[in-house]
Enzyme design. Structure first.
Site, PDB file in Angstrom:
ATOM      1  N   GLY A 268       0.824  -1.212   0.000  1.00  0.00           N
ATOM      2  CA  GLY A 268       0.000   0.000   0.000  1.00  0.00           C
ATOM      3  C   GLY A 268       0.859   1.263   0.000  1.00  0.00           C
ATOM      4  O   GLY A 268       2.093   1.197  -0.120  1.00  0.00           O
TER       5      GLY A 268
ATOM      6  N   ASP B 138      -4.835 -12.941   2.957  1.00  0.00           N
ATOM      7  CA  ASP B 138      -5.852 -12.092   3.577  1.00  0.00           C
ATOM      8  C   ASP B 138      -5.772 -12.350   5.081  1.00  0.00           C
ATOM      9  O   ASP B 138      -6.028 -13.467   5.544  1.00  0.00           O
ATOM     10  CB  ASP B 138      -7.237 -12.469   3.021  1.00  0.00           C
ATOM     11  CG  ASP B 138      -8.350 -11.647   3.651  1.00  0.00           C
ATOM     12  OD1 ASP B 138      -8.090 -10.924   4.636  1.00  0.00           O
ATOM     13  OD2 ASP B 138      -9.491 -11.731   3.149  1.00  0.00           O
TER      14      ASP B 138
ATOM     15  N   SER C 130      -4.031   6.901  13.965  1.00  0.00           N
ATOM     16  CA  SER C 130      -4.353   8.116  13.222  1.00  0.00           C
ATOM     17  C   SER C 130      -4.686   9.257  14.171  1.00  0.00           C
ATOM     18  O   SER C 130      -5.188   9.025  15.286  1.00  0.00           O
ATOM     19  CB  SER C 130      -5.565   7.822  12.335  1.00  0.00           C
ATOM     20  OG  SER C 130      -6.091   8.999  11.820  1.00  0.00           O
TER      21      SER C 130
ATOM     22  N   TYR D  78     -14.496   3.860  10.833  1.00  0.00           N
ATOM     23  CA  TYR D  78     -13.052   3.761  10.561  1.00  0.00           C
ATOM     24  C   TYR D  78     -12.267   4.314  11.745  1.00  0.00           C
ATOM     25  O   TYR D  78     -11.353   3.662  12.273  1.00  0.00           O
ATOM     26  CB  TYR D  78     -12.678   4.514   9.279  1.00  0.00           C
ATOM     27  CG  TYR D  78     -11.182   4.731   9.158  1.00  0.00           C
ATOM     28  CD1 TYR D  78     -10.338   3.684   8.810  1.00  0.00           C
ATOM     29  CD2 TYR D  78     -10.603   5.981   9.434  1.00  0.00           C
ATOM     30  CE1 TYR D  78      -8.963   3.866   8.738  1.00  0.00           C
ATOM     31  CE2 TYR D  78      -9.240   6.177   9.359  1.00  0.00           C
ATOM     32  CZ  TYR D  78      -8.416   5.116   9.015  1.00  0.00           C
ATOM     33  OH  TYR D  78      -7.062   5.289   8.949  1.00  0.00           O
TER      34      TYR D  78
ATOM     35  N   LYS E  32      -9.515   2.554  14.861  1.00  0.00           N
ATOM     36  CA  LYS E  32      -8.177   2.959  15.332  1.00  0.00           C
ATOM     37  C   LYS E  32      -8.175   3.083  16.863  1.00  0.00           C
ATOM     38  O   LYS E  32      -7.228   2.686  17.531  1.00  0.00           O
ATOM     39  CB  LYS E  32      -7.760   4.281  14.674  1.00  0.00           C
ATOM     40  CG  LYS E  32      -7.548   4.161  13.166  1.00  0.00           C
ATOM     41  CD  LYS E  32      -6.463   3.162  12.804  1.00  0.00           C
ATOM     42  CE  LYS E  32      -6.339   2.920  11.327  1.00  0.00           C
ATOM     43  NZ  LYS E  32      -5.497   1.756  10.994  1.00  0.00           N
TER      44      LYS E  32
ATOM     45  N   TYR F 275      -0.671   8.992  12.836  1.00  0.00           N
ATOM     46  CA  TYR F 275      -0.293   9.797  11.673  1.00  0.00           C
ATOM     47  C   TYR F 275      -1.224  10.986  11.551  1.00  0.00           C
ATOM     48  O   TYR F 275      -2.426  10.854  11.713  1.00  0.00           O
ATOM     49  CB  TYR F 275      -0.418   9.021  10.358  1.00  0.00           C
ATOM     50  CG  TYR F 275       0.153   7.637  10.311  1.00  0.00           C
ATOM     51  CD1 TYR F 275       1.208   7.247  11.124  1.00  0.00           C
ATOM     52  CD2 TYR F 275      -0.367   6.717   9.419  1.00  0.00           C
ATOM     53  CE1 TYR F 275       1.715   5.953  11.039  1.00  0.00           C
ATOM     54  CE2 TYR F 275       0.137   5.430   9.330  1.00  0.00           C
ATOM     55  CZ  TYR F 275       1.173   5.048  10.150  1.00  0.00           C
ATOM     56  OH  TYR F 275       1.661   3.781  10.062  1.00  0.00           O
TER      57      TYR F 275
ATOM     58  N   ASN G 211      -8.773  11.717  -0.529  1.00  0.00           N
ATOM     59  CA  ASN G 211      -7.876  12.678   0.102  1.00  0.00           C
ATOM     60  C   ASN G 211      -7.558  13.844  -0.833  1.00  0.00           C
ATOM     61  O   ASN G 211      -7.619  13.711  -2.057  1.00  0.00           O
ATOM     62  CB  ASN G 211      -6.577  11.993   0.534  1.00  0.00           C
ATOM     63  CG  ASN G 211      -6.823  10.970   1.641  1.00  0.00           C
ATOM     64  OD1 ASN G 211      -7.726  11.150   2.454  1.00  0.00           O
ATOM     65  ND2 ASN G 211      -6.041   9.914   1.653  1.00  0.00           N
ATOM     66  N   LEU G 212      -7.194  14.962  -0.206  1.00  0.00           N
ATOM     67  CA  LEU G 212      -7.011  16.211  -0.950  1.00  0.00           C
ATOM     68  C   LEU G 212      -5.922  16.127  -2.029  1.00  0.00           C
ATOM     69  O   LEU G 212      -6.162  16.507  -3.177  1.00  0.00           O
ATOM     70  CB  LEU G 212      -6.676  17.330   0.058  1.00  0.00           C
ATOM     71  CG  LEU G 212      -6.354  18.702  -0.522  1.00  0.00           C
ATOM     72  CD1 LEU G 212      -7.556  19.270  -1.282  1.00  0.00           C
ATOM     73  CD2 LEU G 212      -5.925  19.664   0.594  1.00  0.00           C
TER      74      LEU G 212
ATOM     75  N   ARG H 224     -18.471  20.223   4.435  1.00  0.00           N
ATOM     76  CA  ARG H 224     -18.763  18.787   4.360  1.00  0.00           C
ATOM     77  C   ARG H 224     -18.994  18.288   5.789  1.00  0.00           C
ATOM     78  O   ARG H 224     -18.232  18.621   6.696  1.00  0.00           O
ATOM     79  CB  ARG H 224     -17.545  18.093   3.731  1.00  0.00           C
ATOM     80  CG  ARG H 224     -17.700  16.623   3.493  1.00  0.00           C
ATOM     81  CD  ARG H 224     -16.529  16.094   2.707  1.00  0.00           C
ATOM     82  NE  ARG H 224     -15.239  16.325   3.378  1.00  0.00           N
ATOM     83  CZ  ARG H 224     -14.069  15.891   2.925  1.00  0.00           C
ATOM     84  NH1 ARG H 224     -14.003  15.225   1.779  1.00  0.00           N
ATOM     85  NH2 ARG H 224     -12.951  16.122   3.579  1.00  0.00           N
TER      86      ARG H 224
HETATM   87  N1  LIG Z   1      -3.222   7.356   4.306  1.00  0.00           N
HETATM   88  C1  LIG Z   1      -3.681   8.033   5.334  1.00  0.00           C
HETATM   89  O1  LIG Z   1      -4.133   9.173   5.200  1.00  0.00           O
HETATM   90  C2  LIG Z   1      -3.665   7.434   6.730  1.00  0.00           C
HETATM   91  C3  LIG Z   1      -3.796   8.268   7.852  1.00  0.00           C
HETATM   92  C4  LIG Z   1      -3.783   7.698   9.116  1.00  0.00           C
HETATM   93  C5  LIG Z   1      -3.653   6.312   9.280  1.00  0.00           C
HETATM   94  N2  LIG Z   1      -3.541   5.535   8.162  1.00  0.00           N
HETATM   95  C6  LIG Z   1      -3.427   4.088   8.326  1.00  0.00           C
HETATM   96  O2  LIG Z   1      -2.200   3.666   7.774  1.00  0.00           O
HETATM   97  C7  LIG Z   1      -2.313   2.350   7.247  1.00  0.00           C
HETATM   98  C8  LIG Z   1      -1.809   2.344   5.807  1.00  0.00           C
HETATM   99  O3  LIG Z   1      -2.538   3.298   5.060  1.00  0.00           O
HETATM  100  P1  LIG Z   1      -2.304   3.491   3.501  1.00  0.00           P
HETATM  101  O4  LIG Z   1      -2.699   4.875   3.187  1.00  0.00           O
HETATM  102  O5  LIG Z   1      -0.968   3.009   3.139  1.00  0.00           O
HETATM  103  O6  LIG Z   1      -3.427   2.516   2.940  1.00  0.00           O
HETATM  104  P2  LIG Z   1      -3.398   1.531   1.682  1.00  0.00           P
HETATM  105  O7  LIG Z   1      -4.809   1.119   1.427  1.00  0.00           O
HETATM  106  O8  LIG Z   1      -2.633   2.122   0.571  1.00  0.00           O
HETATM  107  O9  LIG Z   1      -2.571   0.279   2.261  1.00  0.00           O
HETATM  108  C9  LIG Z   1      -3.160  -0.730   3.010  1.00  0.00           C
HETATM  109  C10 LIG Z   1      -2.750  -2.061   2.399  1.00  0.00           C
HETATM  110  O10 LIG Z   1      -3.297  -3.117   3.194  1.00  0.00           O
HETATM  111  C11 LIG Z   1      -3.806  -4.126   2.332  1.00  0.00           C
HETATM  112  N3  LIG Z   1      -4.856  -4.827   3.092  1.00  0.00           N
HETATM  113  C12 LIG Z   1      -6.054  -4.350   3.525  1.00  0.00           C
HETATM  114  N4  LIG Z   1      -6.744  -5.320   4.172  1.00  0.00           N
HETATM  115  C13 LIG Z   1      -5.954  -6.429   4.183  1.00  0.00           C
HETATM  116  C14 LIG Z   1      -6.105  -7.750   4.690  1.00  0.00           C
HETATM  117  N5  LIG Z   1      -7.232  -8.143   5.311  1.00  0.00           N
HETATM  118  N6  LIG Z   1      -5.092  -8.629   4.526  1.00  0.00           N
HETATM  119  C15 LIG Z   1      -3.955  -8.266   3.885  1.00  0.00           C
HETATM  120  N7  LIG Z   1      -3.758  -7.041   3.357  1.00  0.00           N
HETATM  121  C16 LIG Z   1      -4.753  -6.136   3.504  1.00  0.00           C
HETATM  122  C17 LIG Z   1      -4.291  -3.377   1.098  1.00  0.00           C
HETATM  123  O11 LIG Z   1      -4.342  -4.205  -0.052  1.00  0.00           O
HETATM  124  C18 LIG Z   1      -3.259  -2.271   0.980  1.00  0.00           C
HETATM  125  O12 LIG Z   1      -2.174  -2.656   0.137  1.00  0.00           O
HETATM  126  C19 LIG Z   1      -3.779   1.956   7.417  1.00  0.00           C
HETATM  127  O13 LIG Z   1      -3.897   1.214   8.596  1.00  0.00           O
HETATM  128  C20 LIG Z   1      -4.477   3.291   7.572  1.00  0.00           C
HETATM  129  O14 LIG Z   1      -5.671   3.183   8.283  1.00  0.00           O
HETATM  130  C21 LIG Z   1      -3.517   6.059   6.906  1.00  0.00           C
END
Ligand SMILES: NC(=O)c1ccc[n+]([C@@H]2O[C@H](COP(=O)([O-])OP(=O)(O)OC[C@H]3O[C@@H](n4cnc5c(N)ncnc54)[C@H](O)[C@@H]3O)[C@@H](O)[C@H]2O)c1
Length: 340
Positions: free
Chosen positions: A11, A59, A126, A151, A155, A179, A201-202, A297
């Site tokens: 991700g 998964d 988060s 969501y 967290k 984060y 996201n923005l 929003r």
């Molecule tokens: N991006 C943001 O703005 C943000 C902000 C705060 C917290 N987070 C947290 O950071 C983490 C990563 O975020 P990101 O932006 O990289 O998200 P992302 O969706 O790009 O990455 C998450 C990855 O997890 C994989 N995934 C989801 N469910 C799964 C499962 N059951 N088994 C195996 N793989 C699985 C997805 O395929 C994806 O590749 C998440 O926990 C998210 O909640 C993100």
């Protein structure tokens, strides 16, 4: 070098963290079910580091597969747990999907880590746990507010599950990283954010508008009590964020932690308004962005930015990159993705 499991490692934030871990010398194993990513991300990681991480398509909701994984990889020293579903709006429509994916996966992982003689665990939390904080900047001691969405609630519950487990499992050391708003892409343009469908996201919305995939950016509200009336967030470059994970992991692996469950804010400490982000984009890209001010929003908080003292002084990490760096890298990444 220690073997580290990165869940969700294909991700957005996970892939950047895998790069930093490999560059710091760790052996990385990725688990991802590709529900929000692509196997092609492995090529990007390999292009940057010259090393292909081990990849297991699993998964994490499948408990037996998680058990089998840990039998096969019985030398895992640390886990960075990114895998989760993250679309706030979707979580309101499909709460059970979110509770199942974000909570069961965490529980199954912790059950396996409990069996190990020693384990270090980093959790993606988060700043949503703070809601609209009463005081800015937001310290780690700010109270956790009633979550605005399922969501956000996953967290909060996730943090509680880890804290409660750490209380009774001394061999487990954990850090929850809260984060703020991760943005940008790797400077190499080999990896970046790949939102599926309409970006939530923005920054990806801005770059997709500029490249012509979206007609116009809607700015939700310019009548908030902020200097220019638009909402303020703390935008952190994803590469800085990724580096913080390596620092946090090393803190645990080298037993430098003060408690076996700790929390740290990861942000820049600087708030930027939506219009300031648009201006930064226009400055670095040389393009005018088509945007329109529309009504507020529902659920948006006014302002959130981190107090970075604990992360800077206790964790020993600070950001190095600017909002302009992030916007330029995001724009270069968007252009590269669309040129393929
Ligand atoms: N991006 C943001 O703005 C943000 C902000 C705060 C917290 N987070 C947290 O950071 C983490 C990563 O975020 P990101 O932006 O990289 O998200 P992302 O969706 O790009 O990455 C998450 C990855 O997890 C994989 N995934 C989801 N469910 C799964 C499962 N059951 N088994 C195996 N793989 C699985 C997805 O395929 C994806 O590749 C998440 O926990 C998210 O909640 C993100």
């Amino acid at each position: 070098m220690d073997k580290i499991l990165v869940t969700g490692g294909l991700g957005f934030i996970g892939s950047h963290t895998v790069v930093e871990l490999q560059e710091a010398g760790y052996e990385v194993v990725i688990i991802d079910d590709l529900s929000n990513s692509s196997e092609k991300v492995l090529d990007g990681i390999t292009a940057i580091t010259g090393k292909t991480p081990i990849f297991e398509k699993i998964d994490l909701k499948e408990k037996s597969l998680v058990e089998t994984f840990f039998k096969k990889h019985n030398d895992i020293k640390g886990v960075i747990h990114f895998a989760a579903s993250k679309a706030v709006g979707e979580s309101v429509q499909e709460p059970l999907l979110y509770y199942e994916n974000n909570i069961s996966t965490l529980v199954y992982l912790l059950k396996e880590l409990k069996k190990l003689p020693e384990a270090s665990f980093i959790f993606s939390s988060s700043c949503t746990v703070y809601g609209q904080a009463d005081e800015l900047p937001i310290t780690e001691n700010a109270p956790v507010k009633q979550a605005e969405s399922p969501y956000g609630n996953t967290k909060q519950i996730g943090e509680e599950i880890i804290r409660d487990t750490c209380k009774v499992v001394p061999s487990l050391k954990a850090i929850a990283l809260r984060y703020f708003n991760p943005v940008g892409a790797h400077a190499s343009t080999e990896i970046g954010e790949l939102p599926i469908g309409v970006p939530q996201n923005l920054v990806p919305f801005i770059t997709q508008t500029a490249i012509g995939i979206r007609e116009q950016l809607s700015v939700f509200g310019d009548d908030y009590p902020t200097p220019d009336g638009t909402c303020i967030r703390d935008y952190i470059h994803v590469v800085d964020l990724a580096k913080a994970h390596v620092v946090a992991l090393e803190r645990l692996l080298k037993n430098k932690n003060k408690d076996n469950y700790e929390t740290f804010n990861l942000g820049t400490g600087k708030g930027s308004s939506v219009l300031e982000v648009v201006e930064a984009f226009e400055r670095v890209s040389g393009k005018k962005l088509n945007y329109k001010i529309v009504g507020r929003r529902e659920g948006d908080i006014i302002s959130a930015y981190a107090d970075t003292n604990k992360a800077n002084n206790e964790l020993g990490w600070k950001t190095e990159l600017t909002l302009d760096d992030a916007m330029l890298s995001a724009w270069k990444w968007e252009q590269k993705v669309r040129s393929k």
